[in-house]
Design a protein around this motif. Structure first.
Motif, PDB file in Angstrom:
ATOM      1  N   ILE A  55       0.838  -1.203   0.000  1.00 43.23           N
ATOM      2  CA  ILE A  55       0.000   0.000   0.000  1.00 43.23           C
ATOM      3  C   ILE A  55       0.872   1.252   0.000  1.00 43.23           C
ATOM      4  O   ILE A  55       0.602   2.213  -0.722  1.00 43.23           O
ATOM      5  CB  ILE A  55      -0.963  -0.001   1.205  1.00 43.23           C
ATOM      6  CG1 ILE A  55      -2.018  -1.081   1.024  1.00 43.23           C
ATOM      7  CG2 ILE A  55      -1.617   1.360   1.386  1.00 43.23           C
ATOM      8  CD1 ILE A  55      -2.908  -1.277   2.217  1.00 43.23           C
ATOM      9  N   VAL A  77      -3.610   4.752  -4.727  1.00 41.54           N
ATOM     10  CA  VAL A  77      -4.407   3.816  -3.925  1.00 41.54           C
ATOM     11  C   VAL A  77      -5.861   4.248  -4.027  1.00 41.54           C
ATOM     12  O   VAL A  77      -6.260   5.271  -3.477  1.00 41.54           O
ATOM     13  CB  VAL A  77      -3.939   3.804  -2.454  1.00 41.54           C
ATOM     14  CG1 VAL A  77      -4.827   2.884  -1.631  1.00 41.54           C
ATOM     15  CG2 VAL A  77      -2.492   3.386  -2.348  1.00 41.54           C
ATOM     16  N   THR A  95      -8.130  -0.899  -4.570  1.00 39.07           N
ATOM     17  CA  THR A  95      -6.909  -1.355  -3.887  1.00 39.07           C
ATOM     18  C   THR A  95      -7.165  -1.551  -2.399  1.00 39.07           C
ATOM     19  O   THR A  95      -6.721  -2.538  -1.809  1.00 39.07           O
ATOM     20  CB  THR A  95      -5.768  -0.338  -4.102  1.00 39.07           C
ATOM     21  OG1 THR A  95      -5.549  -0.165  -5.497  1.00 39.07           O
ATOM     22  CG2 THR A  95      -4.496  -0.799  -3.430  1.00 39.07           C
ATOM     23  N   LYS A  96      -7.880  -0.611  -1.808  1.00 46.06           N
ATOM     24  CA  LYS A  96      -8.177  -0.705  -0.368  1.00 46.06           C
ATOM     25  C   LYS A  96      -9.016  -1.945  -0.061  1.00 46.06           C
ATOM     26  O   LYS A  96      -8.715  -2.682   0.882  1.00 46.06           O
ATOM     27  CB  LYS A  96      -8.919   0.546   0.107  1.00 46.06           C
ATOM     28  CG  LYS A  96      -8.079   1.790   0.079  1.00 46.06           C
ATOM     29  CD  LYS A  96      -8.932   2.996   0.452  1.00 46.06           C
ATOM     30  CE  LYS A  96      -8.206   4.286   0.210  1.00 46.06           C
ATOM     31  NZ  LYS A  96      -9.051   5.459   0.480  1.00 46.06           N
ATOM     32  N   SER A  97     -10.057  -2.175  -0.854  1.00 45.62           N
ATOM     33  CA  SER A  97     -10.923  -3.325  -0.579  1.00 45.62           C
ATOM     34  C   SER A  97     -10.195  -4.638  -0.846  1.00 45.62           C
ATOM     35  O   SER A  97     -10.365  -5.607  -0.107  1.00 45.62           O
ATOM     36  CB  SER A  97     -12.218  -3.239  -1.392  1.00 45.62           C
ATOM     37  OG  SER A  97     -11.948  -3.359  -2.774  1.00 45.62           O
ATOM     38  N   SER A 115      -6.923  -5.137  -0.590  1.00 42.15           N
ATOM     39  CA  SER A 115      -5.962  -5.311   0.507  1.00 42.15           C
ATOM     40  C   SER A 115      -6.652  -5.803   1.775  1.00 42.15           C
ATOM     41  O   SER A 115      -6.163  -6.717   2.448  1.00 42.15           O
ATOM     42  CB  SER A 115      -5.247  -3.984   0.781  1.00 42.15           C
ATOM     43  OG  SER A 115      -4.458  -4.075   1.928  1.00 42.15           O
ATOM     44  N   THR A 161      -4.721  -2.688   6.423  1.00 40.57           N
ATOM     45  CA  THR A 161      -4.998  -1.709   5.383  1.00 40.57           C
ATOM     46  C   THR A 161      -4.947  -0.297   5.959  1.00 40.57           C
ATOM     47  O   THR A 161      -4.324   0.596   5.375  1.00 40.57           O
ATOM     48  CB  THR A 161      -6.370  -1.981   4.735  1.00 40.57           C
ATOM     49  OG1 THR A 161      -6.367  -3.315   4.208  1.00 40.57           O
ATOM     50  CG2 THR A 161      -6.661  -1.003   3.625  1.00 40.57           C
ATOM     51  N   LEU A 208      -2.308   2.777   4.987  1.00 38.59           N
ATOM     52  CA  LEU A 208      -2.772   4.098   4.549  1.00 38.59           C
ATOM     53  C   LEU A 208      -2.234   5.208   5.447  1.00 38.59           C
ATOM     54  O   LEU A 208      -1.858   6.280   4.962  1.00 38.59           O
ATOM     55  CB  LEU A 208      -4.299   4.138   4.511  1.00 38.59           C
ATOM     56  CG  LEU A 208      -4.942   3.265   3.433  1.00 38.59           C
ATOM     57  CD1 LEU A 208      -6.452   3.197   3.633  1.00 38.59           C
ATOM     58  CD2 LEU A 208      -4.597   3.782   2.045  1.00 38.59           C
TER      59      LEU A 208
END
Length: 158
Positions: free
Chosen positions: A77, A83, A87-89, A91, A141, A145
């Motif tokens: 990340i 991002v 990508t977040k979901s 990860s 995650t 971030l």
């Protein structure tokens, strides 16, 4: 000309924020080290040597498996160019799956691990601590971030 001044101001704010966050990081690291030392002293006073051995062996085992569960998602990340929501979901889903697999494998093999390590009465502790693999995976995650955006203060509070 105003763009140049705005960029200089932004750079100064970034340096100030980074310096402040570095100081916070040092204080949190010192606090964590002192807390670990105090916890170890308390454990040595409260537990018998056999119980302390079980605790240390179990925590070591869970820490090793946690390395596999984490498998570099935080670093991925941080290093991505962009991002987005996808990508977040992704990860989060991958970290959740690996947390579930790691917890299930450790939990179900606790008796075999107890026999392998030849530490009596450690299976219960292993089963209890297996749940920490799942909880650890849930925050990966968010951790990535926060580190990506150079927001160290909230990261240190996790």
């Amino acid at each position: 000309m105003s763009t140049r001044i705005d960029n200089a101001s932004t750079d100064r704010n970034l340096v100030d924020d980074s310096a402040r966050d570095a100081v916070i990081s040092v204080f949190v690291s010192v606090f964590q080290s002192v807390a670990s030392l105090v916890g170890l002293v308390l454990l040595t006073r409260l537990l018998t040597p056999a119980e302390l051995g079980i605790a240390v062996a179990t925590i070591s085992l869970i820490s090793i498996v946690d390395i596999w569960v984490r498998m570099g998602l935080v670093q991925a990340i941080i290093q991505r160019d962009e991002v987005g929501a996808n990508t977040k979901s992704t990860s989060f889903t991958i970290s959740l799956i690996f947390g579930l697999i790691g917890s299930a494998v450790v939990f179900s093999s606790a008796d075999a691990i107890e026999n392998l390590l030849e530490i009596d009465n450690s299976a219960t502790a292993i089963k209890v601590l297996a749940g920490f693999l799942l909880t650890s995976s849930l925050g990966q995650t968010a951790e990535g971030l926060l580190l990506r955006n150079l927001r160290f203060k909230p990261y240190m509070l996790i």
